[in-house]
Design an enzyme around this catalytic site. Sequence first.
Site, PDB file in Angstrom:
ATOM      1  N   LYS A  47      69.295 -72.465  -5.865  1.00 33.40           N
ATOM      2  CA  LYS A  47      68.695 -74.018  -5.517  1.00 33.40           C
ATOM      3  C   LYS A  47      68.651 -74.963  -6.629  1.00 33.40           C
ATOM      4  CE  LYS A  47      65.170 -74.539  -6.758  1.00 33.40           C
ATOM      5  NZ  LYS A  47      64.491 -74.712  -8.204  1.00 33.40           N
ATOM      6  N   TYR A  94      62.329 -77.992  -2.646  1.00 33.18           N
ATOM      7  CA  TYR A  94      61.545 -77.289  -1.385  1.00 33.18           C
ATOM      8  C   TYR A  94      60.750 -78.093  -0.535  1.00 33.18           C
ATOM      9  CZ  TYR A  94      61.863 -73.003  -4.601  1.00 33.18           C
ATOM     10  OH  TYR A  94      62.352 -72.308  -5.407  1.00 33.18           O
TER      11      TYR A  94
HETATM   12  P1  NDP Z   1      65.898 -70.117 -17.401  1.00 32.84           P
HETATM   13  O1  NDP Z   1      66.022 -71.457 -18.467  1.00 32.84           O
HETATM   14  O2  NDP Z   1      64.703 -69.350 -17.472  1.00 32.84           O
HETATM   15  O3  NDP Z   1      67.322 -69.588 -17.262  1.00 32.84           O
HETATM   16  C1  NDP Z   1      68.405 -70.001 -17.545  1.00 32.84           C
HETATM   17  C2  NDP Z   1      69.439 -69.092 -17.812  1.00 32.84           C
HETATM   18  O4  NDP Z   1      70.965 -69.712 -17.758  1.00 32.84           O
HETATM   19  C3  NDP Z   1      69.531 -68.777 -19.182  1.00 32.84           C
HETATM   20  O5  NDP Z   1      68.525 -68.041 -19.935  1.00 32.84           O
HETATM   21  C4  NDP Z   1      70.883 -68.468 -19.967  1.00 32.84           C
HETATM   22  O6  NDP Z   1      71.012 -67.035 -19.906  1.00 32.84           O
HETATM   23  C5  NDP Z   1      71.617 -69.136 -18.677  1.00 32.84           C
HETATM   24  N1  NDP Z   1      72.681 -70.301 -18.975  1.00 32.84           N
HETATM   25  C6  NDP Z   1      73.773 -70.327 -19.172  1.00 32.84           C
HETATM   26  N2  NDP Z   1      74.284 -71.665 -19.673  1.00 32.84           N
HETATM   27  C7  NDP Z   1      73.200 -72.225 -20.076  1.00 32.84           C
HETATM   28  C8  NDP Z   1      72.916 -73.359 -20.922  1.00 32.84           C
HETATM   29  N3  NDP Z   1      73.982 -74.275 -21.278  1.00 32.84           N
HETATM   30  N4  NDP Z   1      71.658 -73.633 -21.168  1.00 32.84           N
HETATM   31  C9  NDP Z   1      70.698 -72.660 -20.727  1.00 32.84           C
HETATM   32  N5  NDP Z   1      70.845 -71.841 -20.163  1.00 32.84           N
HETATM   33  C10 NDP Z   1      71.965 -71.599 -19.673  1.00 32.84           C
HETATM   34  O7  NDP Z   1      65.922 -71.094 -15.997  1.00 32.84           O
HETATM   35  P2  NDP Z   1      65.550 -70.474 -14.505  1.00 32.84           P
HETATM   36  O8  NDP Z   1      65.650 -68.950 -14.568  1.00 32.84           O
HETATM   37  O9  NDP Z   1      64.037 -71.009 -14.358  1.00 32.84           O
HETATM   38  O10 NDP Z   1      66.300 -71.321 -13.572  1.00 32.84           O
HETATM   39  C11 NDP Z   1      67.693 -70.786 -13.471  1.00 32.84           C
HETATM   40  C12 NDP Z   1      67.979 -71.156 -11.897  1.00 32.84           C
HETATM   41  O11 NDP Z   1      67.348 -70.776 -11.125  1.00 32.84           O
HETATM   42  C13 NDP Z   1      68.037 -72.564 -11.847  1.00 32.84           C
HETATM   43  O12 NDP Z   1      68.854 -73.082 -10.793  1.00 32.84           O
HETATM   44  C14 NDP Z   1      66.614 -72.866 -10.932  1.00 32.84           C
HETATM   45  O13 NDP Z   1      66.740 -74.078 -10.084  1.00 32.84           O
HETATM   46  C15 NDP Z   1      66.563 -71.693 -10.244  1.00 32.84           C
HETATM   47  N6  NDP Z   1      65.099 -71.161  -9.932  1.00 32.84           N
HETATM   48  C16 NDP Z   1      64.949 -70.601  -8.632  1.00 32.84           C
HETATM   49  C17 NDP Z   1      63.589 -70.330  -8.353  1.00 32.84           C
HETATM   50  C18 NDP Z   1      63.561 -69.957  -7.037  1.00 32.84           C
HETATM   51  O14 NDP Z   1      62.346 -69.479  -6.636  1.00 32.84           O
HETATM   52  N7  NDP Z   1      64.307 -69.821  -6.238  1.00 32.84           N
HETATM   53  C19 NDP Z   1      62.875 -70.117  -9.361  1.00 32.84           C
HETATM   54  C20 NDP Z   1      63.137 -70.578 -10.521  1.00 32.84           C
HETATM   55  C21 NDP Z   1      64.497 -71.079 -11.075  1.00 32.84           C
HETATM   56  P3  NDP Z   1      71.847 -66.402 -20.628  1.00 32.84           P
HETATM   57  O15 NDP Z   1      71.301 -66.567 -21.942  1.00 32.84           O
HETATM   58  O16 NDP Z   1      71.883 -64.927 -20.182  1.00 32.84           O
HETATM   59  O17 NDP Z   1      73.282 -66.958 -20.674  1.00 32.84           O
END
Ligand code: NDP
Length: 372
Positions: A133, A220
């Site tokens: 989401k 949410y």
């Molecule tokens: P983070 O910033 O912690 O992680 C995002 C990851 O995406 C990065 O670590 C990276 O992984 C990858 N990525 C790929 N391209 C990019 C870019 N251009 N810039 C930054 N990161 C990039 O975010 P979250 O984990 O908090 O959120 C990720 C997704 O999950 C979002 O859509 C958020 O809404 C969703 N989410 C859902 C939750 C829920 O409870 N359902 C809770 C938290 C988030 P790598 O280095 O491996 O490429």
Amino acid sequence: MPTRRTFLAATAAATAGGLLLKHAHAQPVPDDEKVGFAIAGLGGYALNQILPNIANTRLCKVTALVTGDPDTKGRRVAEQYGVPRENVVTYDTIDQLRDRAGVDVLYVITPTGLHMQHTLAGFDAGLHVLCEKPMATDVAQCDRMIAAAEAAGRWLMIGYRVHYEPHNLRAMELAANGHVGPLRHFTGDISYNRRSDGSTWREDYELAGRGGPLMDLGVYMVNAARYITAAEPTRVAAYTHRPEGDPRFPPGIEARCTWQLEFPGNVTASSSTAYDMTNTNHFRVIGRDGWFAMEPATGYGGHRLLAETRGRDRGPADDIPAGNQFAAQLDHFAQCIKENRKPDTPGEEGRADVKVMRRIYEAAEAGEWLDV
Ligand code: NDP
């Protein structure tokens, strides 16, 4: 044809009670019969919630990783979860997972503005897709994702974990079965005080899905207002607030958003979200004859459901089984893939929220009530 509400009530009872018990007594599933997940985006949510919880599922295993950092982070995480080295790919090489033994699903956990691109890449590689989401930036992107799933003959699910969380399922049931009388009003807030120097994707207008806390957190409460009322809003009014000079809130990324929704049948909703307030996460459902409330409502755990009917406070509901919403969500998608059926939270569910959120921003800009 059951209405969405009767369907939800039935699912609530089946999932909250039945599914969890069924799992407790079910035979273990051999590894080669499990559904294999490729986790795309090794960030906070993937590393801290999803990957550790795959071990708590019955039907799922992690078999591949997609990351921009395959050599350091990818290698480390692959070793930790026993993923073969050749199954660690980058966003540009997702296609290498096509026909790869044991890889069935791409789970997109990347910044919102990249969800469509990564989802389309998953379908192009012949995988099913579970996407986090909010589903995407706008309705046109959601439509492309839904169409791509259909064209590929693969399933698309959105990561609405609270639809697999027992307290939220009970709340849907209470709203549907007349516990508070006819529904009148939904109110809910969700916020936290975000620490950031302004350099993350959540401050990048495009990567953040052209929005701030509404897209990230407010989704949410938009979703909850829809699953509690089991209806779609017809009108919206909204207000956003953005203080100048705070690096957390560049143009287009609001600090706060409040909105009102009108639903058919004399039902209204009022909600807020923010990136600059203390933690809030609650909703209250008010009917003609009583109310119930959830706090926390949509967090990772510790949910509490408080109920009051006709002036008698019934206190917290204590008969709700504990559940693992992360594992239940993953197992639901795996089960759907095995049975070749549409998941309970498909692309259309994500699209409905994105449509409302875009309209919230438009109403805030217009300063007047708009039709949804
Ligand atoms: P983070 O910033 O912690 O992680 C995002 C990851 O995406 C990065 O670590 C990276 O992984 C990858 N990525 C790929 N391209 C990019 C870019 N251009 N810039 C930054 N990161 C990039 O975010 P979250 O984990 O908090 O959120 C990720 C997704 O999950 C979002 O859509 C958020 O809404 C969703 N989410 C859902 C939750 C829920 O409870 N359902 C809770 C938290 C988030 P790598 O280095 O491996 O490429």
